[in-house]
Design a protein around this motif. Structure first.
Motif, PDB file in Angstrom:
ATOM      1  N   LEU A  25      -2.160   3.646  53.638  1.00  0.00           N
ATOM      2  CA  LEU A  25      -3.071   3.006  54.594  1.00  0.00           C
ATOM      3  C   LEU A  25      -4.388   3.774  54.772  1.00  0.00           C
ATOM      4  CD1 LEU A  25      -3.391   0.527  56.374  1.00  0.00           C
ATOM      5  CD2 LEU A  25      -2.291   1.786  58.218  1.00  0.00           C
ATOM      6  N   PRO A  26      -4.384   5.102  54.920  1.00  0.00           N
ATOM      7  CA  PRO A  26      -5.669   5.800  55.027  1.00  0.00           C
ATOM      8  C   PRO A  26      -6.551   5.627  53.786  1.00  0.00           C
ATOM      9  CG  PRO A  26      -3.912   7.212  55.791  1.00  0.00           C
ATOM     10  CD  PRO A  26      -3.264   6.012  55.154  1.00  0.00           C
ATOM     11  N   ARG A  27      -5.943   5.470  52.637  1.00  0.00           N
ATOM     12  CA  ARG A  27      -6.716   5.239  51.412  1.00  0.00           C
ATOM     13  C   ARG A  27      -7.420   3.887  51.508  1.00  0.00           C
ATOM     14  NH1 ARG A  27      -8.548   8.859  47.936  1.00  0.00           N
ATOM     15  NH2 ARG A  27      -6.654   9.961  48.401  1.00  0.00           N
ATOM     16  N   LEU A  28      -6.722   2.883  52.026  1.00  0.00           N
ATOM     17  CA  LEU A  28      -7.362   1.575  52.233  1.00  0.00           C
ATOM     18  C   LEU A  28      -8.504   1.687  53.240  1.00  0.00           C
ATOM     19  CD1 LEU A  28      -4.276  -0.830  52.354  1.00  0.00           C
ATOM     20  CD2 LEU A  28      -5.936  -0.581  50.510  1.00  0.00           C
ATOM     21  N   GLN A  47     -14.321  -6.328  51.954  1.00  0.00           N
ATOM     22  CA  GLN A  47     -13.781  -5.909  53.250  1.00  0.00           C
ATOM     23  C   GLN A  47     -12.710  -6.877  53.735  1.00  0.00           C
ATOM     24  OE1 GLN A  47     -17.262  -5.227  55.751  1.00  0.00           O
ATOM     25  NE2 GLN A  47     -16.757  -3.054  55.779  1.00  0.00           N
ATOM     26  N   GLY A  48     -12.904  -8.155  53.508  1.00  0.00           N
ATOM     27  CA  GLY A  48     -11.892  -9.129  53.905  1.00  0.00           C
ATOM     28  C   GLY A  48     -10.576  -8.878  53.204  1.00  0.00           C
ATOM     29  N   LEU A  49     -10.648  -8.599  51.914  1.00  0.00           N
ATOM     30  CA  LEU A  49      -9.445  -8.324  51.136  1.00  0.00           C
ATOM     31  C   LEU A  49      -8.797  -7.014  51.589  1.00  0.00           C
ATOM     32  CD1 LEU A  49      -7.665  -9.275  48.817  1.00  0.00           C
ATOM     33  CD2 LEU A  49      -9.196  -8.077  47.247  1.00  0.00           C
ATOM     34  N   THR A  55      -3.596  -4.902  57.119  1.00  0.00           N
ATOM     35  CA  THR A  55      -2.700  -5.584  58.062  1.00  0.00           C
ATOM     36  C   THR A  55      -1.310  -5.740  57.472  1.00  0.00           C
ATOM     37  OG1 THR A  55      -4.572  -6.753  59.023  1.00  0.00           O
ATOM     38  CG2 THR A  55      -2.391  -7.699  59.413  1.00  0.00           C
ATOM     39  N   ARG A  56      -1.253  -6.133  56.217  1.00  0.00           N
ATOM     40  CA  ARG A  56       0.056  -6.329  55.579  1.00  0.00           C
ATOM     41  C   ARG A  56       0.821  -5.025  55.426  1.00  0.00           C
ATOM     42  NH1 ARG A  56      -1.331 -10.936  51.001  1.00  0.00           N
ATOM     43  NH2 ARG A  56      -1.438 -12.649  52.482  1.00  0.00           N
ATOM     44  N   VAL A  57       0.143  -3.963  55.010  1.00  0.00           N
ATOM     45  CA  VAL A  57       0.825  -2.666  54.881  1.00  0.00           C
ATOM     46  C   VAL A  57       1.391  -2.250  56.227  1.00  0.00           C
ATOM     47  CG1 VAL A  57       0.436  -0.188  54.489  1.00  0.00           C
ATOM     48  CG2 VAL A  57      -0.425  -1.847  52.841  1.00  0.00           C
ATOM     49  N   LEU A  58       0.609  -2.419  57.271  1.00  0.00           N
ATOM     50  CA  LEU A  58       1.055  -2.033  58.605  1.00  0.00           C
ATOM     51  C   LEU A  58       2.219  -2.886  59.087  1.00  0.00           C
ATOM     52  CD1 LEU A  58       0.293   0.074  60.718  1.00  0.00           C
ATOM     53  CD2 LEU A  58      -1.180  -1.619  61.760  1.00  0.00           C
ATOM     54  N   GLN A 114      -6.589   2.375  64.696  1.00  0.00           N
ATOM     55  CA  GLN A 114      -7.786   2.356  63.851  1.00  0.00           C
ATOM     56  C   GLN A 114      -7.920   1.053  63.074  1.00  0.00           C
ATOM     57  OE1 GLN A 114     -10.518   4.429  63.684  1.00  0.00           O
ATOM     58  NE2 GLN A 114      -9.498   5.063  65.573  1.00  0.00           N
ATOM     59  N   ARG A 115      -6.806   0.443  62.709  1.00  0.00           N
ATOM     60  CA  ARG A 115      -6.888  -0.833  62.000  1.00  0.00           C
ATOM     61  C   ARG A 115      -7.618  -1.857  62.862  1.00  0.00           C
ATOM     62  NH1 ARG A 115      -5.309  -5.627  62.103  1.00  0.00           N
ATOM     63  NH2 ARG A 115      -3.844  -5.271  63.769  1.00  0.00           N
ATOM     64  N   LYS A 116      -7.314  -1.857  64.142  1.00  0.00           N
ATOM     65  CA  LYS A 116      -7.983  -2.787  65.053  1.00  0.00           C
ATOM     66  C   LYS A 116      -9.472  -2.469  65.171  1.00  0.00           C
ATOM     67  CE  LYS A 116      -3.765  -3.568  67.651  1.00  0.00           C
ATOM     68  NZ  LYS A 116      -3.018  -3.221  68.853  1.00  0.00           N
ATOM     69  N   LYS A 117      -9.809  -1.182  65.245  1.00  0.00           N
ATOM     70  CA  LYS A 117     -11.216  -0.788  65.338  1.00  0.00           C
ATOM     71  C   LYS A 117     -11.962  -1.102  64.043  1.00  0.00           C
ATOM     72  CE  LYS A 117     -10.748   2.633  68.934  1.00  0.00           C
ATOM     73  NZ  LYS A 117     -11.036   3.985  69.374  1.00  0.00           N
ATOM     74  N   ILE A 118     -11.314  -0.893  62.916  1.00  0.00           N
ATOM     75  CA  ILE A 118     -11.946  -1.205  61.635  1.00  0.00           C
ATOM     76  C   ILE A 118     -12.208  -2.696  61.544  1.00  0.00           C
ATOM     77  CG2 ILE A 118     -11.539  -1.311  59.136  1.00  0.00           C
ATOM     78  CD1 ILE A 118     -10.117   1.452  59.479  1.00  0.00           C
ATOM     79  N   ALA A 119     -11.229  -3.496  61.944  1.00  0.00           N
ATOM     80  CA  ALA A 119     -11.388  -4.953  61.913  1.00  0.00           C
ATOM     81  C   ALA A 119     -12.516  -5.413  62.827  1.00  0.00           C
ATOM     82  CB  ALA A 119     -10.080  -5.635  62.293  1.00  0.00           C
ATOM     83  N   ALA A 120     -12.705  -4.712  63.952  1.00  0.00           N
ATOM     84  CA  ALA A 120     -13.758  -5.066  64.901  1.00  0.00           C
ATOM     85  C   ALA A 120     -15.114  -4.464  64.514  1.00  0.00           C
ATOM     86  CB  ALA A 120     -13.373  -4.608  66.304  1.00  0.00           C
ATOM     87  N   GLY A 121     -15.099  -3.594  63.492  1.00  0.00           N
ATOM     88  CA  GLY A 121     -16.340  -2.944  63.071  1.00  0.00           C
ATOM     89  C   GLY A 121     -16.768  -1.808  63.979  1.00  0.00           C
TER      90      GLY A 121
END
Length: 155
Positions: A25-28, A47-49, A55-58, A114-121
């Motif tokens: 996940l950190p690599r993504l 970025q969409g991909l 999300t799927r990994v998580l 962080q996934r949520k923050k990344i998704a929100a930019g």
């Protein structure tokens, strides 16, 4: 096959899956952070991909694997308490192991947030940060595995 061996085998499998997700996940996230310098529309498409994969990994790997690692780990502790008594939980090797589990769980929570923050930019972390911290779970795993397999003590 006895119950302890079954619990230990299932715990090891769950931890392998959990570690795979914690290392991937950190690599993504690093790849996602690198997209900031790209131009549209390639940036948006990539970025969409990447965010779909994050999300799927998580959701498909990390969360279920962590839950199973905890369940099977607690099962192992229950079996050990029945056989050895609760005193082994205060042994230095077990304290190191449990500390590692809590640190990994905290790292998992940080990655989830962080996934949520990344998704929100709104993430403030760079690709360099994600690459530097990518090995944190493996260092913790080394300490935990060696603690459990050697059952070291002070003295």
């Amino acid at each position: 096959m006895n119950t302890y061996d079954l619990a230990r085998g299932l715990h090891i499998l769950a931890v392998i899956a959990w570690m795979a997700g914690l290392l991937f996940l950190p690599r993504l996230y690093a790849y996602d952070a690198e997209q900031q310098s790209k131009s549209e529309p390639l940036k948006s498409e990539m970025q969409g991909l990447l965010r779909l994969w994050q999300t799927r990994v998580l959701r498909i790997i990390l969360n279920p694997a962590m839950i199973l690692a905890w369940v099977f780990g607690l099962w192992l502790i229950h079996i050990d308490v029945s056989a050895r008594g609760p005193g082994f939980l205060a042994e230095p090797w077990m304290i190191a192991k449990l500390s590692g589990v809590f640190l990994l769980s905290g790292w998992h929570g940080f990655l989830s947030a962080q996934r949520k923050k990344i998704a929100a930019g709104t993430s403030k972390y760079s690709s360099k940060f994600w690459r530097m911290t990518n090995e944190v779970p493996f260092v913790l795993a080394i300490i935990m595995v060696l603690s459990v397999t050697t059952e070291w003590t002070f003295g």
